[in-house]
Motif scaffolding. Structure first.
Motif, PDB file in Angstrom:
ATOM      1  N   VAL A 114       0.699  -1.401  -0.097  1.00 43.26           N
ATOM      2  CA  VAL A 114      -0.037   0.051   0.074  1.00 43.26           C
ATOM      3  C   VAL A 114       0.903   1.313  -0.111  1.00 43.26           C
ATOM      4  CG1 VAL A 114      -1.704   1.499   1.169  1.00 43.26           C
ATOM      5  CG2 VAL A 114      -2.009  -1.133   1.040  1.00 43.26           C
ATOM      6  N   VAL A 115       2.087   1.354   0.821  1.00 39.32           N
ATOM      7  CA  VAL A 115       2.625   2.675   1.060  1.00 39.32           C
ATOM      8  C   VAL A 115       3.521   2.530  -0.484  1.00 39.32           C
ATOM      9  CG1 VAL A 115       5.080   3.227   1.830  1.00 39.32           C
ATOM     10  CG2 VAL A 115       3.176   2.410   3.255  1.00 39.32           C
ATOM     11  N   LEU A 116       4.022   1.605  -1.121  1.00 42.49           N
ATOM     12  CA  LEU A 116       4.604   1.996  -2.464  1.00 42.49           C
ATOM     13  C   LEU A 116       3.767   2.145  -3.406  1.00 42.49           C
ATOM     14  CD1 LEU A 116       7.077  -1.111  -2.416  1.00 42.49           C
ATOM     15  CD2 LEU A 116       7.586   1.195  -1.743  1.00 42.49           C
ATOM     16  N   ARG A 117       2.261   2.007  -3.464  1.00 39.59           N
ATOM     17  CA  ARG A 117       1.528   2.515  -4.546  1.00 39.59           C
ATOM     18  C   ARG A 117       0.692   3.629  -4.233  1.00 39.59           C
ATOM     19  NH1 ARG A 117      -0.182  -1.612  -8.223  1.00 39.59           N
ATOM     20  NH2 ARG A 117      -2.412  -1.404  -7.864  1.00 39.59           N
ATOM     21  N   HIS A 118       0.534   4.134  -2.859  1.00 38.17           N
ATOM     22  CA  HIS A 118      -0.183   5.284  -2.756  1.00 38.17           C
ATOM     23  C   HIS A 118       0.097   6.368  -1.973  1.00 38.17           C
ATOM     24  CE1 HIS A 118      -3.362   3.001  -4.563  1.00 38.17           C
ATOM     25  NE2 HIS A 118      -3.323   2.091  -4.004  1.00 38.17           N
ATOM     26  N   THR A 119       1.556   6.347  -1.731  1.00 36.44           N
ATOM     27  CA  THR A 119       2.225   7.379  -0.802  1.00 36.44           C
ATOM     28  C   THR A 119       3.250   7.874  -1.717  1.00 36.44           C
ATOM     29  OG1 THR A 119       3.962   6.065   0.239  1.00 36.44           O
ATOM     30  CG2 THR A 119       1.599   6.340   1.422  1.00 36.44           C
ATOM     31  N   ASN A 120       3.763   9.140  -1.356  1.00 34.90           N
ATOM     32  CA  ASN A 120       4.921   9.736  -1.914  1.00 34.90           C
ATOM     33  C   ASN A 120       6.043   9.542  -1.077  1.00 34.90           C
ATOM     34  OD1 ASN A 120       6.611  11.487  -3.554  1.00 34.90           O
ATOM     35  ND2 ASN A 120       5.497  13.411  -3.115  1.00 34.90           N
ATOM     36  N   TYR A 121       6.940   8.429  -1.829  1.00 35.13           N
ATOM     37  CA  TYR A 121       7.947   7.911  -1.041  1.00 35.13           C
ATOM     38  C   TYR A 121       9.266   8.143  -1.895  1.00 35.13           C
ATOM     39  CZ  TYR A 121       7.846   4.077  -4.344  1.00 35.13           C
ATOM     40  OH  TYR A 121       8.056   3.325  -5.408  1.00 35.13           O
ATOM     41  N   PHE A 122      10.406   7.935  -1.000  1.00 34.51           N
ATOM     42  CA  PHE A 122      11.697   7.833  -1.589  1.00 34.51           C
ATOM     43  C   PHE A 122      12.237   6.289  -1.642  1.00 34.51           C
ATOM     44  CE2 PHE A 122      16.140   7.179  -0.761  1.00 34.51           C
ATOM     45  CZ  PHE A 122      16.751   7.741  -1.977  1.00 34.51           C
ATOM     46  N   GLU A 142      20.488   9.341  -2.489  1.00 36.45           N
ATOM     47  CA  GLU A 142      19.972   9.279  -1.143  1.00 36.45           C
ATOM     48  C   GLU A 142      19.172  10.642  -0.951  1.00 36.45           C
ATOM     49  OE1 GLU A 142      20.085   6.925   0.913  1.00 36.45           O
ATOM     50  OE2 GLU A 142      21.462   5.501  -0.213  1.00 36.45           O
ATOM     51  N   PRO A 143      18.158  10.664  -0.158  1.00 37.10           N
ATOM     52  CA  PRO A 143      17.299  11.749   0.246  1.00 37.10           C
ATOM     53  C   PRO A 143      18.009  13.001   0.710  1.00 37.10           C
ATOM     54  CG  PRO A 143      16.520  10.346   1.542  1.00 37.10           C
ATOM     55  CD  PRO A 143      17.582   9.556   0.646  1.00 37.10           C
ATOM     56  N   ASP A 144      17.890  14.151   0.666  1.00 38.12           N
ATOM     57  CA  ASP A 144      18.585  15.237   1.225  1.00 38.12           C
ATOM     58  C   ASP A 144      17.702  15.575   2.590  1.00 38.12           C
ATOM     59  OD1 ASP A 144      16.500  16.741   0.500  1.00 38.12           O
ATOM     60  OD2 ASP A 144      17.570  17.791  -1.262  1.00 38.12           O
ATOM     61  N   VAL A 145      18.281  16.623   3.162  1.00 36.06           N
ATOM     62  CA  VAL A 145      17.759  16.878   4.446  1.00 36.06           C
ATOM     63  C   VAL A 145      16.376  17.620   4.385  1.00 36.06           C
ATOM     64  CG1 VAL A 145      17.848  18.688   6.330  1.00 36.06           C
ATOM     65  CG2 VAL A 145      19.926  17.467   5.446  1.00 36.06           C
ATOM     66  N   GLY A 146      15.889  17.986   3.019  1.00 36.86           N
ATOM     67  CA  GLY A 146      14.742  18.589   2.794  1.00 36.86           C
ATOM     68  C   GLY A 146      13.484  17.644   2.811  1.00 36.86           C
TER      69      GLY A 146
END
Length: 763
Positions: A613-621, A725-729
């Motif tokens: 569900v998370v991988l299909r319906h959230t804004n993730y990195f 990798e995600p930044d601090v933002g």
């Protein structure tokens, strides 16, 4: 008699990668090949016997006139039988065959080979490709020149370029492709009408075969020359629109009727008063359970199993007008009659326990009523062995439950004793499988009415609500487990978000459940219980469940339990159940091994559903970017799925949900817990899993109004860039959850193990 379902390989119910849903894609063809293997077989008797069995008729078909006997004479030369040239003369002949049918039963035939039709249920259309049947037959009594949806169609004709395309021999790739095409048409007809069975006709030059499909398999009639003997085709069409039981055409559900326009108008008013979503006209049906006085009007579909040869579960929201106006959930499914206990038995056991202990269900629905329609409306199909009055090679298909002696399914059934009218709430096709255990593939139609209507997980309005729904559903699982019931099929459609109840999530669908205490007692006696489970440690179970376990052990020691019952309950826990993408790793690609289904496997399935569900319906990195879901869950078979899951739990890269530290930390903690279960042999428990959920829900930094986003489809035929990798933002200073924050998730760290959220496991 009880059976242990064989260790057959599971495949995906639909392909995540949109590029693979193309009709010609090898992955889609492979999935369908696995779906139909051994399930469509030839009828061993005559065409007349085929028609008598599958299309019992109320009245005699009028004889053909001399003129009508020559309606297909235009088909002479070889090129006349090629596609699409064959469509026009065949349609012209079909229209002449039914010209003298009563107007309300007359069929209309339409060339639809260039009309691409969507999957019958619009809500799931994006998961499935479009199809274009060659010749579509409209509903009886309906006139028209085109079709726009599968609900318009009652019957399909599929033509091929020659007699060598007859798929029943299944000796080459073209035969497999033809059978897949027939099965797809059957799937769409069954789903469009929630039908009990359906027919698809194959045209192979001068020959035709009539294919009967139900949710257990398919049966092909003997071939017949429709040009030389069109009377056979006319007989079939007459019987098709003149069913002995039911309405309109053979195969339609006689406990379901289409509402009038006045009914629909009134229903819309009542739904507006209840402040619920609008009615979906194509899903509206008056449905009933024969033993109950109340009728329900279904308003929209909520969950669906799209497989043709399966439980074919369909859950719909429905309006109940008695004794009060309210919404209920109606579930239709097809259970393996001789293998599984009816789902009603589990709801009845829970209801009895709640009543006796004056407790309320939490995270569980209550069954208002339910029935096994296959057993209630007709006795199951049996086979009577040849007697003195029968030929040496004959067997008689009999609707009498008194006959129990089985004859080999390959034995021709030249005649049929009709003891009771057939309504097809019990499948027939599995009888024609060439195996001695054909009974275990037969299915009965089940219908349940539940008191609570939930909404799917992809309908969450905040991620915190989603996590609360999971937490409450796990508590519902625990409540059922403490009563003595193991669910065994935790999947996306079986966890629902609930409004207006003391709980926000619930667990439904006990089709594959087991009264596991009896089974575990037997497994302990046989020495087959997993050594990591201490059967004496029953502290999480109710006192009644412990007593039931002890009582069954005593019955085993005294030899009171029958062998058939003994094999049923112990084999249940050794059977692999569930949806491929959500199954525990321990159950995948076993190569003949047996694994006992235990609590820890259900808890692991909750984890995989959440990740899905998370991988299909959230804004993730994630390092894999938008292709992450396909990388993890896109495998079409067990081997690929197992490999992807093992790589996932052991990877140093984790999911980071944008601006949502509570959900990110929860996912990392659960992943480490699942990984540790396999690395260190420590099974998942309610305490360890619920601790993570409850501490996460106690946080005060959950985002607001972060509702589910639509599934983002990508073109995997093009290269998908790897994300950095995600930044601090993204989420500020990204640190791993402290060991003291979730003490039950402590893990052994290697020297130099990183502290960022992207490293939840060993390198």
């Amino acid at each position: 008699m009880a059976y242990h379902t064989p260790l057959t390989k599971k495949t995906a119910d639909f392909l995540i990668d949109r590029a693979k849903r193309n009709e010609q894609h090898p992955a889609l063809r492979s999935a369908w090949s696995s779906e139909i293997q051994w399930k469509v077989n030839r009828f061993p008797g005559t065409l007349g016997e085929f028609l008598d069995l599958f299309l019992p008729c109320q009245t005699r078909c009028p004889d053909l006139t001399t003129a009508t006997k020559k309606i297909f004479t235009g088909l002479v030369k070889e090129e006349d039988f090629k596609e699409p040239a064959i469509y026009t003369p065949v349609i012209r002949g079909l229209r002449l065959l039914v010209k003298d049918f009563p107007p309300k039963k007359r069929l209309c035939f339409v060339d639809s080979h260039s009309t691409q039709l969507n999957f019958p249920h619009q809500r799931w259309a994006e998961n499935h490709g479009k199809t274009a049947p060659d010749i579509s037959v409209l509903q009886a009594g309906v006139e028209g020149t085109k079709v726009s949806q599968w609900q318009d169609i009652s019957l399909v004709f599929e033509a091929k370029n020659g007699a060598n395309y007859d798929p029943t021999c299944m000796t080459n790739e073209s035969h497999v492709n033809t059978m897949i095409q027939l099965s797809k048409n059957a799937r769409n007809l069954l789903l469009a009408h929630n039908a009990l069975s359906c027919f698809v006709v194959g045209i192979y030059a001068r020959n035709m075969r009539i294919f009967h499909f139900d949710h257990a398999g398919g049966v092909a009639s003997p071939p017949f020359d429709y040009i030389k003997e069109p009377g056979h085709l006319r007989e079939f069409l007459w019987r098709f629109v003149d069913p002995e039981v039911g309405n309109t055409v053979v195969g339609m559900d006689d406990t379901s009727t289409v509402p009038s326009n006045i009914d629909l108008r009134d229903a819309r008013k009542k739904l507006r008063a209840l402040d619920v979503p609008a009615l979906e006209p194509l899903q509206a049906r008056w449905i009933s359970i024969p033993s109950e006085p109340i009728k329900y009007l279904t308003t929209r579909s909520l969950a669906l199993n799209p497989r043709v040869f399966s439980r074919a579960t369909l859950v719909r929201e429905a309006l109940s007008l008695e004794p009060e106006r309210k919404l209920v959930a109606v579930k239709d499914a097809w259970r393996q009659a001789d293998v599984r206990q009816p789902e009603t038995a589990f709801y009845e056991a829970m209801a009895k326990w709640f009543e006796e202990h004056n407790e309320q269900p939490f995270g569980l629905a209550t069954m208002l009523c339910g029935a096994d329609l296959g057993a209630e409306l007709e006795p199951p199909l049996e086979v009577r062995a040849p007697g003195p009055s029968d030929s040496d090679t004959s067997a008689i298909l009999d609707n009498s439950a008194a006959s129990t002696s089985a004859a080999p399914p390959s034995t021709p059934p030249p005649s049929r004793q009709r003891v009771n009218a057939v309504s097809y709430h019990h499948t027939i096709s599995a009888f024609f499988r060439d195996c001695k255990d054909w009974r275990k593939f037969q299915r009965n139609h089940m219908r349940l009415i539940l008191n609570i209507v939930g909404r799917p997980l992809n309908g969450f309005n905040m991620t915190k609500v989603l996590i609360q729904a999971f937490c409450d559903a796990i508590k519902g699982h625990r409540q059922a487990y403490n009563i003595g019931i193991l669910h065994r099929d935790v999947s996306e459609g079986n966890i629902l978000i609930v409004d207006g109840q003391p709980f926000q999530g619930m667990l439904v669908d006990f089709d594959y459940a087991s009264f596991y205490l009896e089974a575990m007692a037997e497994l302990e006696e046989f020495g087959q219980l997993n050594p990591q489970i201490d059967i004496a440690d029953l502290k999480n179970m109710s006192s009644e469940a412990v007593e039931a376990f002890a009582e069954h052990q005593e019955r085993l020691m005294q030899g009171v339990v029958e062998d058939s019952d003994r094999s049923r309950v112990s084999n249940e826990l050794k059977e692999r159940t569930g949806t491929l993408r959500f199954m525990a790793i321990a159950f995948l690609d076993l190569e003949g091994e047996e694994v006992v289904h235990l609590l820890q496997h259900d808890l692991e399935s909750f984890y995989w559903v959440l990740v899905w569900v998370v991988l299909r319906h959230t804004n993730y990195f994630h390092r894999y970017g938008p292709d992450t879901c396909n990388k993890l869950f896109g495998g079409a078979d067990e081997e690929a799925c197992k490999s992807a899951k093992l790589k996932w739990i052991n990877s140093k890269h984790s999911v980071v949900v944008k601006d949502n530290r509570p959900l990110t930390v929860l996912l990392i903690s659960l992943t480490r817990l699942v990984a540790r279960a396999y690395e260190e042999g420590e099974p998942l428990t309610y305490e360890s899993v619920l601790e993570i959920f409850e501490k996460s829900l106690a946080r005060d930094d959950w985002p607001k109004n972060d509702k589910a986003i639509p599934v983002q489809h990508i073109d995997t035929s093009k290269e998908v860039p790897v994300q950095n990798e995600p930044d601090v933002g993204v989420s500020g200073s990204l640190k791993r959850p402290a060991e003291t924050e979730y003490p039950s998730v402590r893990s052994k760290r290697k020297k130099g193990d990183g502290e960022t959220l992207s490293r939840h496991g060993q390198d």
